[in-house]
Enzyme design. Structure first.
Site, PDB file in Angstrom:
ATOM      1  N   GLY A  76      56.910  34.189  17.964  1.00 40.98           N
ATOM      2  CA  GLY A  76      57.116  33.747  16.584  1.00 40.98           C
ATOM      3  C   GLY A  76      57.609  32.320  16.542  1.00 40.98           C
ATOM      4  O   GLY A  76      58.037  31.758  17.558  1.00 40.98           O
ATOM      5  N   GLY A  81      62.680  26.290  15.807  1.00 48.44           N
ATOM      6  CA  GLY A  81      62.089  26.337  17.133  1.00 48.44           C
ATOM      7  C   GLY A  81      61.118  27.485  17.238  1.00 48.44           C
ATOM      8  O   GLY A  81      60.350  27.738  16.320  1.00 48.44           O
ATOM      9  N   VAL A  83      60.155  31.490  19.454  1.00 50.95           N
ATOM     10  CA  VAL A  83      60.612  32.594  20.299  1.00 50.95           C
ATOM     11  C   VAL A  83      59.442  32.965  21.208  1.00 50.95           C
ATOM     12  O   VAL A  83      58.330  33.211  20.736  1.00 50.95           O
ATOM     13  CB  VAL A  83      61.045  33.809  19.445  1.00 50.95           C
ATOM     14  CG1 VAL A  83      61.490  34.962  20.337  1.00 50.95           C
ATOM     15  CG2 VAL A  83      62.165  33.429  18.477  1.00 50.95           C
ATOM     16  N   ASP A 190      70.522  35.818   5.542  1.00 51.16           N
ATOM     17  CA  ASP A 190      69.084  35.573   5.664  1.00 51.16           C
ATOM     18  C   ASP A 190      68.337  36.897   5.842  1.00 51.16           C
ATOM     19  O   ASP A 190      67.468  37.028   6.714  1.00 51.16           O
ATOM     20  CB  ASP A 190      68.820  34.625   6.840  1.00 51.16           C
ATOM     21  CG  ASP A 190      67.447  33.959   6.754  1.00 51.16           C
ATOM     22  OD1 ASP A 190      66.819  34.019   5.673  1.00 51.16           O
ATOM     23  OD2 ASP A 190      67.005  33.386   7.766  1.00 51.16           O
TER      24      ASP A 190
HETATM   25  N1  LIG Z   1      63.528  39.548  20.171  1.00 48.08           N
HETATM   26  C1  LIG Z   1      62.342  39.399  19.610  1.00 48.08           C
HETATM   27  N2  LIG Z   1      61.312  40.207  19.928  1.00 48.08           N
HETATM   28  C2  LIG Z   1      60.091  40.066  19.341  1.00 48.08           C
HETATM   29  N3  LIG Z   1      59.813  39.125  18.418  1.00 48.08           N
HETATM   30  C3  LIG Z   1      60.802  38.284  18.048  1.00 48.08           C
HETATM   31  C4  LIG Z   1      62.111  38.370  18.618  1.00 48.08           C
HETATM   32  N4  LIG Z   1      62.893  37.412  18.058  1.00 48.08           N
HETATM   33  C5  LIG Z   1      62.110  36.775  17.174  1.00 48.08           C
HETATM   34  N5  LIG Z   1      60.863  37.270  17.149  1.00 48.08           N
HETATM   35  C6  LIG Z   1      59.746  36.796  16.305  1.00 48.08           C
HETATM   36  O1  LIG Z   1      59.923  35.399  16.060  1.00 48.08           O
HETATM   37  C7  LIG Z   1      60.115  35.148  14.658  1.00 48.08           C
HETATM   38  C8  LIG Z   1      61.097  34.003  14.457  1.00 48.08           C
HETATM   39  O2  LIG Z   1      62.343  34.354  15.035  1.00 48.08           O
HETATM   40  P1  LIG Z   1      63.738  33.967  14.371  1.00 48.08           P
HETATM   41  O3  LIG Z   1      63.794  34.542  12.982  1.00 48.08           O
HETATM   42  O4  LIG Z   1      64.830  34.387  15.281  1.00 48.08           O
HETATM   43  O5  LIG Z   1      63.618  32.391  14.318  1.00 48.08           O
HETATM   44  P2  LIG Z   1      64.220  31.388  13.239  1.00 48.08           P
HETATM   45  O6  LIG Z   1      63.925  30.013  13.712  1.00 48.08           O
HETATM   46  O7  LIG Z   1      65.664  31.687  13.016  1.00 48.08           O
HETATM   47  O8  LIG Z   1      63.353  31.808  11.960  1.00 48.08           O
HETATM   48  P3  LIG Z   1      63.638  31.490  10.418  1.00 48.08           P
HETATM   49  O9  LIG Z   1      63.649  30.027  10.282  1.00 48.08           O
HETATM   50  O10 LIG Z   1      62.473  32.147   9.699  1.00 48.08           O
HETATM   51  O11 LIG Z   1      64.930  32.172  10.065  1.00 48.08           O
HETATM   52  C9  LIG Z   1      60.568  36.483  14.071  1.00 48.08           C
HETATM   53  O12 LIG Z   1      60.240  36.595  12.694  1.00 48.08           O
HETATM   54  C10 LIG Z   1      59.784  37.482  14.943  1.00 48.08           C
HETATM   55  O13 LIG Z   1      58.458  37.644  14.472  1.00 48.08           O
END
Ligand SMILES: Nc1ncnc2c1ncn2[C@@H]1O[C@H](COP(=O)(O)OP(=O)(O)OP(=O)(O)O)[C@@H](O)[C@H]1O
Length: 428
Positions: A76, A81, A83, A190
Site C-alpha cells: 500500500g 510513504g 508499506v 484516523d
Molecule cells: N501490516 C500490513 N499488512 C498488509 N497491508 C498493510 C499493512 N500495513 C499497511 N498496509 C496497506 O498499506 C496501506 C497504507 O498503510 P498506512 O495506512 O499504514 O500508511 P499511511 O501512510 O499512514 O496511510 P494514510 O496516509 O492513508 O493514513 C493500508 O491502507 C493497507 O492497504
C-alpha cells in the site's frame, strides 16, 4: 543489548534522568467530556510512551535493507510513504515494513508512531509489532505483522456493502480495539476502512492499524484545512479559528460513519458541513426537526437508527462512547438483512476486558530494552511479536473502487495534516 538486573535498574534510572532532561513533563490528559475516565492509561502509561520513544531513538540504526530483507511487493501507499511485504532473509518471516519518507516525516513523528504502535500491540485487535525500527538515507522504517487479506476498504462492495453478519463481526473487533485505545487515553484520529487490516475476507480476524495521527486525549492540535467523510462536524467547522483538544468523540463519529460505509457501500455524506445536502438532511432528522428518515438511512431498522443516533450525535458532548455499540449487537440493524440475527456472534465474541495491566507494560519495556531494534538482533534474540504463525501468501491487489465509494487520503503539512476528500457520488 542484554542487561542483568542491576545493569537494568541503572539503565532504567539513566533513562528516567534522560527523559526528565530531554522532555518536558507530559501535560495531564484532560478528562473526556463524553466518557467516564478509566483507571487504565493513567500517568504511568503516558510515561511509558516517553520511555519507549527514548529507547527507540537510542537504538535506531542505519541499515542496508537488502542485506536483511527480500522485498516481495508493495502492499500500500500512504501520504507519508509506503508499506512493503518483505521476507526476512535469515529468519524467513514475512513482515510488512512501513517506510516513512524523511523528507516529509520528522524523526519525532516517526518515533511517536512507532512507540504508540508498540505500546498498543498487546491488544489482539491491534496490528502486532516486531520491535524492529531502523533508518536508511531516505526513510524511517518499522516492521509490523503482515495482514494477509489487505485492508477493509477492498472488501466492501461499492453501493452494496457487506452482509450484516460480516459487518458485525468486523465492527465488534474494531470496537474492542478502539475501546482499548481510549482506555489508554489515546485517540486514533484516523478511523477509516483503509486503516483496518484484515486477515480473511469474512473478517474473522481484523486489526486496527496506522497510529500516525494518534494523540493523547486532551492534547491541543491545530485546525486542519480539509475534510474527509469520516471527519466529525466540530472539526469541519470553519468558523472556529482556534485549534482543538483531542477528544474520544471524534473517533466515535468516524466509527459511526465507518459502520454506515460497511453496511451500505456508500458514504453518508461528502463532508459533515452545512452545505452538504445529505448531511443537512441527516441533521434535520437527528435534531428531530423532521420525522422523515433521510432516504439513505431508510434501510436501517429502528434499533439500527437508534445506534446511529447515539454514535453520530451532532453535539460532541452527547455522543456515546464506543463501548455502547456492544449493547446493539443482539438486534438487527438492516431491514432487508439476509441473516441479521447476530446473537450467536455476540455469545462467541471475544471478552471485552482485554486491557493490558501495568505489569504487561513493564514486560514490554523490559523486552524492548533487552533487544536492539535492528533486524539482525531479532534473529538472535527473538521478537516481541506475539502471533507470527501466518504462512499463506497473498498479494493485496489494492483495487480501487469507482463510483460512490472511493479511498480518501490525507495530505501532509507535517504538524497539522490537511485532509482532502476524494470527490464522491452518493447513491441513495
Ligand atoms: N501490516 C500490513 N499488512 C498488509 N497491508 C498493510 C499493512 N500495513 C499497511 N498496509 C496497506 O498499506 C496501506 C497504507 O498503510 P498506512 O495506512 O499504514 O500508511 P499511511 O501512510 O499512514 O496511510 P494514510 O496516509 O492513508 O493514513 C493500508 O491502507 C493497507 O492497504
Amino acid at each position: 543489548m542484554s542487561l542483568c538486573n542491576s545493569q537494568r535498574s541503572n539503565f532504567r534510572s539513566h533513562l528516567e534522568r534522560n527523559i526528565r532532561l530531554q522532555t518536558r513533563p507530559p501535560a495531564p490528559a484532560r478528562p473526556s467530556t463524553t466518557m467516564n475516565s478509566s483507571p487504565h492509561g493513567s500517568r504511568a502509561s503516558i510515561d511509558i510512551l516517553e520511555e519507549l520513544q527514548l529507547i527507540a531513538a537510542q537504538n535506531l540504526e542505519k541499515l542496508d535493507i537488502n542485506k536483511y530483507y527480500e522485498v516481495v511487493c508493495e502492499l500500500g501507499k500512504g501520504t507519508y510513504g509506503k508499506v512493503d511485504l518483505v521476507i526476512h532473509k535469515i529468519r524467513g518471516t514475512k513482515m510488512a515494513l512501513k517506510f516513512l519518507r524523511k523528507k516529509t516525516t520528522k524523526l519525532k513523528s516517526f518515533l511517536r508512531e512507532y512507540s504508540i504502535s508498540l505500546y498498543l500491540s498487546p491488544c489482539p485487535f491491534i496490528i502486532n509489532m516486531y520491535g524492529i525500527a531502523f533508518e536508511t538515507d531516505e526513510y524511517y522504517i518499522f516492521a509490523q505483522e503482515y495482514a494477509l487479506a489487505g485492508d477493509l476498504f477492498d472488501i466492501i462492495p461499492p453501493q452494496v456493502g457487506l452482509s450484516e453478519t460480516v459487518a458485525k463481526r468486523c465492527v465488534h473487533q474494531v470496537a474492542i480495539a478502539l475501546d482499548y485505545l481510549h482506555c489508554k487515553k489515546l485517540v486514533h484520529r484516523d478511523i477509516k476502512p483503509e486503516n483496518i487490516l484484515i486477515f480473511d475476507k469474512e473478517c474473522r480476524k481484523v486489526k486496527l492499524s496506522d497510529f500516525g495521527m494518534t494523540r493523547r486525549a486532551g492534547s491541543p492540535v491545530k485546525r486542519v484545512s480539509g475534510t474527509i467523510p469520516y471527519t466529525a462536524p466540530e472539526l469541519c467547522d470553519t468558523t472556529r479559528q482556534e485549534g482543538f483538544c483531542v477528544d474520544y468523540s471524534t473517533d466515535v463519529w468516524a466509527f459511526g460513519v465507518l459502520l454506515f460505509c460497511m453496511l451500505t457501500g456508500n458514504f453518508p455524506w461528502e463532508k459533515a458541513m452545512p452545505n452538504d445536502t445529505f448531511y443537512e438532511e441527516f441533521v434535520r432528522w437527528q435534531r428531530r426537526r423532521t420525522g422523515t428518515v433521510p432516504s439513505q438511512w431508510r434501510r436501517f431498522t429502528d434499533e439500527g437508527l437508534r445506534m446511529f443516533r447515539r454514535l453520530l450525535s451532532i453535539e460532541q458532548e452527547r455522543r456515546c462512547s464506543v463501548k455502547e455499540v456492544f449493547s446493539y449487537f443482539n438486534q438487527c440493524w438492516m431491514l432487508d438483512t439476509e441473516n441479521g440475527n447476530s446473537s450467536s456472534l455476540a455469545s462467541s465474541a471475544p471478552p471485552l476486558d482485554i486491557r493490558s495491566s501495568s505489569s504487561e507494560e513493564d514486560v514490554l519495556v523490559d523486552r524492548l530494552k533487552q533487544q536492539s531494534l535492528s533486524p539482525a538482533c531479532v534473529v538472535v534474540k527473538g521478537s516481541i511479536m506475539m502471533d507470527t504463525h501466518y504462512s499463506s501468501m497473498s498479494t493485496n491487489s489494492s483495487s480501487s473502487s469507482t463510483g460512490s465509494y472511493e479511498r480518501v487520503n490525507r495530505e501532509n503539512n507535517e504538524r497539522g495534516r490537511i485532509l482532502v476528500a476524494t470527490p464522491i457520488e452518493i447513491c441513495v
